[in-house]
Design an enzyme around this catalytic site. Sequence first.
Site, PDB file in Angstrom:
ATOM      1  N   TRP A 108       0.843  -1.185   0.000  1.00 27.29           N
ATOM      2  CA  TRP A 108       0.000   0.000   0.000  1.00 27.29           C
ATOM      3  C   TRP A 108       0.888   1.249   0.000  1.00 27.29           C
ATOM      4  CZ3 TRP A 108      -1.528   2.933   4.817  1.00 27.29           C
ATOM      5  CH2 TRP A 108      -2.435   3.968   4.532  1.00 27.29           C
ATOM      6  N   TYR A 140      -5.121  -0.523  -4.585  1.00 25.80           N
ATOM      7  CA  TYR A 140      -3.831   0.151  -4.420  1.00 25.80           C
ATOM      8  C   TYR A 140      -3.315   0.610  -5.777  1.00 25.80           C
ATOM      9  CZ  TYR A 140      -3.718  -2.002   0.279  1.00 25.80           C
ATOM     10  OH  TYR A 140      -3.997  -2.415   1.569  1.00 25.80           O
ATOM     11  N   TRP A 194      -2.051  -3.783  10.030  1.00 34.67           N
ATOM     12  CA  TRP A 194      -1.305  -2.853   9.197  1.00 34.67           C
ATOM     13  C   TRP A 194      -0.908  -1.614  10.001  1.00 34.67           C
ATOM     14  CZ3 TRP A 194      -3.558   1.978   7.964  1.00 34.67           C
ATOM     15  CH2 TRP A 194      -4.936   2.103   8.141  1.00 34.67           C
ATOM     16  N   SER A 195       0.107  -0.937   9.511  1.00 35.76           N
ATOM     17  CA  SER A 195       0.665   0.256  10.152  1.00 35.76           C
ATOM     18  C   SER A 195       1.151   0.009  11.577  1.00 35.76           C
ATOM     19  CB  SER A 195      -0.345   1.404  10.141  1.00 35.76           C
ATOM     20  OG  SER A 195       0.302   2.640  10.380  1.00 35.76           O
ATOM     21  N   PRO A 196       1.927  -1.051  11.819  1.00 34.37           N
ATOM     22  CA  PRO A 196       2.437  -1.294  13.174  1.00 34.37           C
ATOM     23  C   PRO A 196       3.406  -0.217  13.655  1.00 34.37           C
ATOM     24  CG  PRO A 196       3.527  -2.739  11.595  1.00 34.37           C
ATOM     25  CD  PRO A 196       2.396  -2.077  10.864  1.00 34.37           C
ATOM     26  N   ALA A 239       2.877   2.933  12.974  1.00 36.62           N
ATOM     27  CA  ALA A 239       2.076   4.158  12.953  1.00 36.62           C
ATOM     28  C   ALA A 239       2.545   5.096  11.855  1.00 36.62           C
ATOM     29  CB  ALA A 239       2.098   4.853  14.319  1.00 36.62           C
ATOM     30  N   GLN A 245      15.003  -1.213   4.523  1.00 38.20           N
ATOM     31  CA  GLN A 245      13.936  -1.112   5.507  1.00 38.20           C
ATOM     32  C   GLN A 245      13.329  -2.478   5.802  1.00 38.20           C
ATOM     33  OE1 GLN A 245      11.559   1.783   3.359  1.00 38.20           O
ATOM     34  NE2 GLN A 245      12.130   3.412   4.785  1.00 38.20           N
ATOM     35  N   ASN A 288      13.401  -4.344   9.514  1.00 38.20           N
ATOM     36  CA  ASN A 288      12.163  -4.598  10.250  1.00 38.20           C
ATOM     37  C   ASN A 288      11.894  -6.066  10.514  1.00 38.20           C
ATOM     38  OD1 ASN A 288      11.446  -1.932  10.687  1.00 38.20           O
ATOM     39  ND2 ASN A 288      10.268  -1.767   8.800  1.00 38.20           N
TER      40      ASN A 288
END
Length: 336
Positions: free
Chosen positions: A21, A54, A205-207, A209, A291, A295
Amino acid sequence: MQFRYLGNSGFKISEITYGNWLTHGSQIENDIASSCVRAALDAGITTFDTADVYANTAAETVLGAALKGERRQSLEILTKVFGPTGPKGHNDVGLSRKHIMESIDGSLSRLQTDYVDLYQAHRFDVETPLEETMQAFADIVRQGKALYIGVSEWTSDQLRAGAALAKELNVQLISNQPEYSALWRVIEAEVVPTSVELGISQIVWSPVAQGVLSGKYLPGAALPEGSRATDRRGGADAVSRWLTEDVLTRVQELRPIAAELDLTPAQLAVAWVLQNDNVATAIIGASRPEQVTENVKASGVVIPAELLARIDGILGDVIERDPAHTAERSPKTREA
């Protein structure tokens, strides 16, 4: 890389999922996108999440090309249906039988695969009878175009109704995909307990933030060039709510906790959501391969209870917990 069962099924996915996304087909060039996918595969990620909406279907196309040549049985490919696609006509949106049946074929073509492992209702459709939606999903499963079905950002009541119909139709509704992070905990009060009862896992999603929990946004400082907060193609809108002095100051106070665990703040954020037993996987995005490499180090991390308590104390009242926010994610209309 660690793996977890998705819902009450025998299906395992990597506890870190690569999602595209806001990146593939929009923010980053296709060659960089392919490099990010390669980095994910090299790091042991086997689960890839996308959606037809998307970049108006371009993200699926980019992901399909990036995964071409990989052993299909070794991958878990997840996509979604609901949002407006194509010319965004009156039937190019929602969870009607027409849109679902046409959309799955489009997704399979773009992803260059005969089936997806999980097909998800991207939002709840208030304008289509739930029975129509679930029957279409069940037919797709019986046709072998999807192995399992899931949803995204559904309330506890919506999950309960969907699960009941899925059971009647003898198909497995095994997942929900909500936003979830140490700052955004709106699913904890209602959605998670209901999901545990129903045998549904969270694909969150968006862990980080929208990057705020990485600590790269400093209180009182200019926004970093090239960051999501400076992107005017959608990224800035997504992150803006967290760019307050109070939030950014508290996030910086999490750095010592991350250091105690030999983690970066972003790794700590991803590891934090994985401490919730109802979370099967955390979706990470990337605009650079490094990245991804960084992660994935959150996989397998155990955060001691005392450190979890310290995180709660530091973030305090900037944490959003109101379960009503989940219902707000359900569009009141499905107009394109």
